[in-house]
Design a protein around this motif. Structure first.
Motif, PDB file in Angstrom:
ATOM      1  N   LYS A  11      30.553  38.448  51.695  1.00  0.00           N
ATOM      2  CA  LYS A  11      29.375  37.664  52.103  1.00  0.00           C
ATOM      3  C   LYS A  11      28.916  36.675  51.017  1.00  0.00           C
ATOM      4  CE  LYS A  11      27.684  41.200  55.308  1.00  0.00           C
ATOM      5  NZ  LYS A  11      26.478  41.909  55.813  1.00  0.00           N
ATOM      6  N   TYR A  51      27.408  37.899  65.232  1.00  0.00           N
ATOM      7  CA  TYR A  51      26.410  38.973  65.174  1.00  0.00           C
ATOM      8  C   TYR A  51      25.621  39.103  66.482  1.00  0.00           C
ATOM      9  CZ  TYR A  51      27.091  40.007  60.202  1.00  0.00           C
ATOM     10  OH  TYR A  51      27.597  40.420  58.992  1.00  0.00           O
ATOM     11  N   HIS A  54      23.522  42.039  67.518  1.00  0.00           N
ATOM     12  CA  HIS A  54      22.247  42.303  66.830  1.00  0.00           C
ATOM     13  C   HIS A  54      21.148  41.318  67.225  1.00  0.00           C
ATOM     14  CE1 HIS A  54      24.104  45.285  64.330  1.00  0.00           C
ATOM     15  NE2 HIS A  54      24.911  44.430  63.725  1.00  0.00           N
ATOM     16  N   PHE A  59      15.892  41.630  62.282  1.00  0.00           N
ATOM     17  CA  PHE A  59      16.539  41.008  61.118  1.00  0.00           C
ATOM     18  C   PHE A  59      17.539  39.931  61.499  1.00  0.00           C
ATOM     19  CE2 PHE A  59      18.877  45.001  62.021  1.00  0.00           C
ATOM     20  CZ  PHE A  59      20.166  44.512  62.199  1.00  0.00           C
ATOM     21  N   LEU A  63      19.447  37.300  59.031  1.00  0.00           N
ATOM     22  CA  LEU A  63      20.870  37.588  58.831  1.00  0.00           C
ATOM     23  C   LEU A  63      21.710  36.329  59.045  1.00  0.00           C
ATOM     24  CD1 LEU A  63      23.256  39.611  58.496  1.00  0.00           C
ATOM     25  CD2 LEU A  63      23.027  40.121  60.943  1.00  0.00           C
ATOM     26  N   THR A  93      25.203  50.673  54.521  1.00  0.00           N
ATOM     27  CA  THR A  93      24.654  49.322  54.727  1.00  0.00           C
ATOM     28  C   THR A  93      23.561  49.006  53.717  1.00  0.00           C
ATOM     29  OG1 THR A  93      25.094  49.569  57.084  1.00  0.00           O
ATOM     30  CG2 THR A  93      23.574  47.814  56.459  1.00  0.00           C
ATOM     31  N   ARG A 104      28.868  48.315  47.773  1.00  0.00           N
ATOM     32  CA  ARG A 104      27.455  47.971  47.986  1.00  0.00           C
ATOM     33  C   ARG A 104      26.555  48.568  46.906  1.00  0.00           C
ATOM     34  NH1 ARG A 104      28.109  48.651  54.451  1.00  0.00           N
ATOM     35  NH2 ARG A 104      28.208  46.455  55.045  1.00  0.00           N
ATOM     36  N   ILE A 111      19.592  45.097  51.576  1.00  0.00           N
ATOM     37  CA  ILE A 111      20.215  45.515  52.846  1.00  0.00           C
ATOM     38  C   ILE A 111      20.780  44.292  53.576  1.00  0.00           C
ATOM     39  CG2 ILE A 111      18.095  45.459  54.226  1.00  0.00           C
ATOM     40  CD1 ILE A 111      19.155  48.013  55.645  1.00  0.00           C
ATOM     41  N   GLU A 112      20.171  43.126  53.374  1.00  0.00           N
ATOM     42  CA  GLU A 112      20.678  41.905  54.005  1.00  0.00           C
ATOM     43  C   GLU A 112      21.821  41.304  53.182  1.00  0.00           C
ATOM     44  OE1 GLU A 112      18.228  38.658  56.016  1.00  0.00           O
ATOM     45  OE2 GLU A 112      18.494  37.899  53.987  1.00  0.00           O
ATOM     46  N   ASN A 114      24.204  42.284  51.378  1.00  0.00           N
ATOM     47  CA  ASN A 114      24.890  43.525  50.998  1.00  0.00           C
ATOM     48  C   ASN A 114      26.389  43.329  50.750  1.00  0.00           C
ATOM     49  OD1 ASN A 114      25.650  43.258  53.647  1.00  0.00           O
ATOM     50  ND2 ASN A 114      25.069  45.320  54.285  1.00  0.00           N
ATOM     51  N   HIS A 117      30.967  42.974  54.857  1.00  0.00           N
ATOM     52  CA  HIS A 117      30.886  43.498  56.225  1.00  0.00           C
ATOM     53  C   HIS A 117      32.234  44.128  56.554  1.00  0.00           C
ATOM     54  CE1 HIS A 117      30.505  43.725  60.604  1.00  0.00           C
ATOM     55  NE2 HIS A 117      31.726  43.247  60.634  1.00  0.00           N
TER      56      HIS A 117
HETATM   57  P1  CMP Z   1      26.752  44.183  58.486  1.00  0.00           P
HETATM   58  O1  CMP Z   1      27.718  45.305  58.289  1.00  0.00           O
HETATM   59  O2  CMP Z   1      27.276  42.827  58.253  1.00  0.00           O
HETATM   60  O3  CMP Z   1      26.142  44.254  59.961  1.00  0.00           O
HETATM   61  C1  CMP Z   1      24.868  43.737  60.291  1.00  0.00           C
HETATM   62  C2  CMP Z   1      24.114  43.276  59.088  1.00  0.00           C
HETATM   63  O4  CMP Z   1      22.732  43.061  59.261  1.00  0.00           O
HETATM   64  C3  CMP Z   1      24.196  44.328  58.008  1.00  0.00           C
HETATM   65  O5  CMP Z   1      25.509  44.407  57.498  1.00  0.00           O
HETATM   66  C4  CMP Z   1      23.124  43.833  57.044  1.00  0.00           C
HETATM   67  O6  CMP Z   1      23.631  42.882  56.139  1.00  0.00           O
HETATM   68  C5  CMP Z   1      22.140  43.098  57.964  1.00  0.00           C
HETATM   69  N1  CMP Z   1      20.823  43.740  57.989  1.00  0.00           N
HETATM   70  C6  CMP Z   1      19.696  43.160  57.560  1.00  0.00           C
HETATM   71  N2  CMP Z   1      18.668  43.985  57.732  1.00  0.00           N
HETATM   72  C7  CMP Z   1      19.140  45.118  58.282  1.00  0.00           C
HETATM   73  C8  CMP Z   1      18.534  46.334  58.707  1.00  0.00           C
HETATM   74  N3  CMP Z   1      17.224  46.585  58.582  1.00  0.00           N
HETATM   75  N4  CMP Z   1      19.344  47.290  59.225  1.00  0.00           N
HETATM   76  C9  CMP Z   1      20.682  47.062  59.370  1.00  0.00           C
HETATM   77  N5  CMP Z   1      21.298  45.911  58.998  1.00  0.00           N
HETATM   78  C10 CMP Z   1      20.531  44.945  58.449  1.00  0.00           C
END
Ligand code: CMP
Length: 140
Positions: A11, A51, A54, A59, A63, A93, A104, A111-112, A114, A117
């Protein structure tokens, strides 16, 4: 254990800090092989589509903004149990919950932001690989 392929993304927080090689080295040390790789800048449309699952989450907008904020490196990783192995090497995550020695835990900023993926299951791996790569670009 099945011989699998999984989709990995390094990322923007990691490419910005020049961590691509260190992250790839961890995959390789775990027995995963990089069989396709390209560096690209995601458009808003591409990040939203990738994505899409989601899109209702709070988020989602952040994201998409983060994933388009700098270059990413998308990869296909191959090996025995590649999907689970990749997830093990990445860690949880949320870096605050990630185990010691995981990507990680060692590199993620939040968490964002991170750092990586990885696909979470065989069907998602197939879809995510197809999203970024053609058959011709994957060379095992
Ligand atoms: P990723 O595995 O790329 O899949 C979805 C992404 O959303 C996750 O990793 C995080 O980078 C991002 N993300 C941001 N906030 C959150 C959250 N509260 N819970 C889960 N994923 C989050």
């Amino acid at each position: 254990m099945a011989f699998e392929q999984t989709l990995s993304i390094i990322k923007p927080d990691a490419t910005r800090r020049n961590l691509t090689g260190q992250i790839v080295a961890r995959f390789e040390a775990a027995g995963l092989r990089v069989v396709a790789q390209k560096r690209m800048r995601l458009s808003t449309e591409t990040a939203e589509a990738f994505y899409n699952v989601h899109k209702a989450r709070p988020f989602f907008r952040g994201l998409v903004e983060f994933m388009t904020s700098g270059p990413v490196v998308v990869q296909v990783l191959e090996g025995e149990g590649a999907i689970a192995k990749n997830r093990e090497v990445m860690g949880a995550t949320d870096p605050a919950k990630a185990a010691a020695g995981t990507i990680r835990k060692d590199f993620a900023e939040s968490i964002e932001a991170n750092s990586v993926h990885g696909s979470d299951a065989p069907e998602t791996a197939r879809e995510e690989i197809r999203f970024f790569f053609s058959e011709l670009e994957i060379v095992g």
